[in-house]
Design a protein around this motif. Sequence first.
Motif: not given
Lengths: 349, 460
Positions: A87, A106, A108-111, A130-131, A325
């Motif tokens: 990250y 996090k 994955a969520n933050d790209g 997820w995703r 999330p």
Amino acid sequence: MRFAGLSKTMMRLMLVLGIMTHTAAFGFEIEDQKLYAATNETSVLRIISTTDIDAFEPIILAYQSENPGISVDYTIASSTELMSAIYVEGAVFDLAISSAMDLQTKLANDGFARSYVSAPTAALPDWAKWRDQVFAFTQEPAVLVISERFFGDDDVPRNRQELIELLRNRPEQLRGRVGTYDVRVSGAAYLFATQDSRNSESYWRLTEVMGSLDARLYCCSSDMIRDVASGELAFAYNVLGSYAESQKHATSGFRIIEMDDFLSVMLRTAVIPTSAENITAAEAMVDFLATLNARPALNNLSGLPPIDEVALRSNNALRPIRLGPELLVFLDRLKRDAFLRSWTDAIQQ
Amino acid sequence: MTGRFGRGSIRLRLVGQLAAVAAVLSVAFFLIVRGVAGQAAEDTQDNILAASATAIADALYTDNNAVSLELPYSAISMLGTISQDRVFYRVVADGTTLTGYDDLPSPDAQTLGPAPNFTTFPYRGESVRVATVLRSVSVGNQPVNVTVTVAQTQLGLAEISSRITATATAIAVGFFLAAMALILLAARSALAPIGRLTRSVSRRGPQDLRPVVTDTPTELVPLVEELNKFISRLGTSLSRSEDLITEAAHRVRTPLAAVRAQAEITHHRLNKPEHRQAIREMIRAIDESSRSAGQLLDHAMVTFRADSHERDALDLTDLLNDTCNRLGPTADLKDIDLIRDLPEHPCEMVGDRILLQSALRNILDNAIKYSPADSRIIVRATDGDAYRLSVSDEGRGFGGAAHTELTTRFSRGSNVSDIVGSGLGLTIADEVALTHGGRLEISENTNGVGACVSLVFPKQ
């Protein structure tokens, strides 16, 4: 140990100059590293993982026998160091394997995760991915480990209510002899604690009672099991079940209790970071991990219980931690501060 | 007329225009459904985002003279339940970030009203829908403006949107197809009276000139009235033509016969050879005129009747016998032996008696005319796959002229200039044959003497 190849200043300078370094010469701490070289190496799969080499080695070897030519460079780091590597520092790894579901989410969520869809990932249950970016490959409940020497033939507590009653009824025998994770240190422990707090109010009462009996705090499951087996501890709360299970053949004197009110189930997950270079090999590893439930022999070797929807349905107490999330909530700085403050207040009186 | 749906097809125009209307309605329907449902989906996401931001705002509290927050679990989990979209949030108190994503753009507190504010912008590589709620928190008696911004990517929305599009497309296409089926049925039923009228007119016999009385819709009544007036005029005109032909035959033949008779008498009375020669020439001219007039009238009759010839059941053997009987005396005059080779049984066919008689008469008349005296003419009928009526003579043949040449009006063989003739005989026979679906065959006899003319009619 600190991974020291280049000084931080030097490294920053190199980044500024735009020179791409190929090795993980960054400032995050690693615990161990091992290279599994293929005989006719065609590519290298760089994995950063929180899973012990002992547990993961059988998986790597089986993967290599199915995917010849791929060397596996396996780096072990704590979940926070893993997060910081990818990250913050943008280290190059082809696959990130972690038991910290919240941090993986996090990513994955933050790209920071690549999407991947294949027949094996599509076959995973909805709660195990997820995703199409975070893929679970184990389901590991948090269990109660009790000392056979302490309990003998006595009734053992089957749920948190009984555990609280036990602590209240026998304070003198139990003072200084209960153990649990220090949630400030262990990412997995923090995840279990936050999920417990969501699942039941009894968690806070239990923590307070344990705190009042000078509970001992541990960094790792192995230390807790050692002390429970030796009888130094009467029981340890929220030990990683898979780890306890794998220690049973080597260590005697402890028993594993799966509580019947609820069992938080942690999912070990894999993420292909956006910085991955050997994407094909990483995707092959994801497919391999997603089909672990079809390889019972391997599961025995590694001691990692695979995704098993049938087992999950047959036991109502099992609560797999949901990927999504909402896992970000307890990563919120203020929320984390407040939770740790409450927890510290409860456990240290 | 170009095929069934020609340029002037009412059905095509009707179907085309209605189809265009149905297509427009389908497209409108598609756009409305997609618009409404898409808006509803967007509103749902907005509502959840607003609820999430409001829940976070509700959890704000003051601690040690500072704004603090305990992020409610449900505020984020409610966003996770509807889709697998990425979620970002940011809480800003008095211009400084309290918690959340520092780089998430948050609207200036001054521009926000009491209602949640919604925007869409790209963030971290994806388009996000953003709800912002403004909340005033009292810190040491001083109000502090706190903005709570919650953002979510629109993957789930795109999925819903594509599902809505698929459904709307399916419904619109289904509507269009159902409408087309109804349109085709409606067009067929609307145009059915025209078909009925057409059939009722075309079913009529050639001599049926009665007015059309089929039930017709109002729109067609004027057309049918005009049609009936036209039929009535046509009837009058046809009967006049027939009268004219008959009258003309009478008026031409009778005086010519009278003149010929007078010329014969005069011929007998005259003694001087040069006068007798002149009269003979005159008689010959009269014959030629009479014959030409007869054939012209025959040809007129054939042409007149060809389009709408009668369909009588008749016996060809009978007709041949009849023709031979009529022309027998003429043949006798030239000592021609008329040999009949006819089958015992009747040769039945459906045709126009007057036309067939006329054709046979002309063929036999030709044969007699061009045969030398004291010769034979064989009239034969055979009954095989088709009826073949042939007349063979021992005359001079056609001098090798082609069939098309001989059957052209007023053309004659190159070797007959010494004999009176109009060149219409074979033309009449040919037209009658064609009218009856048959053909005229002309051949020189194989031994080099005479010719054979045949009428061939397929059996019906």
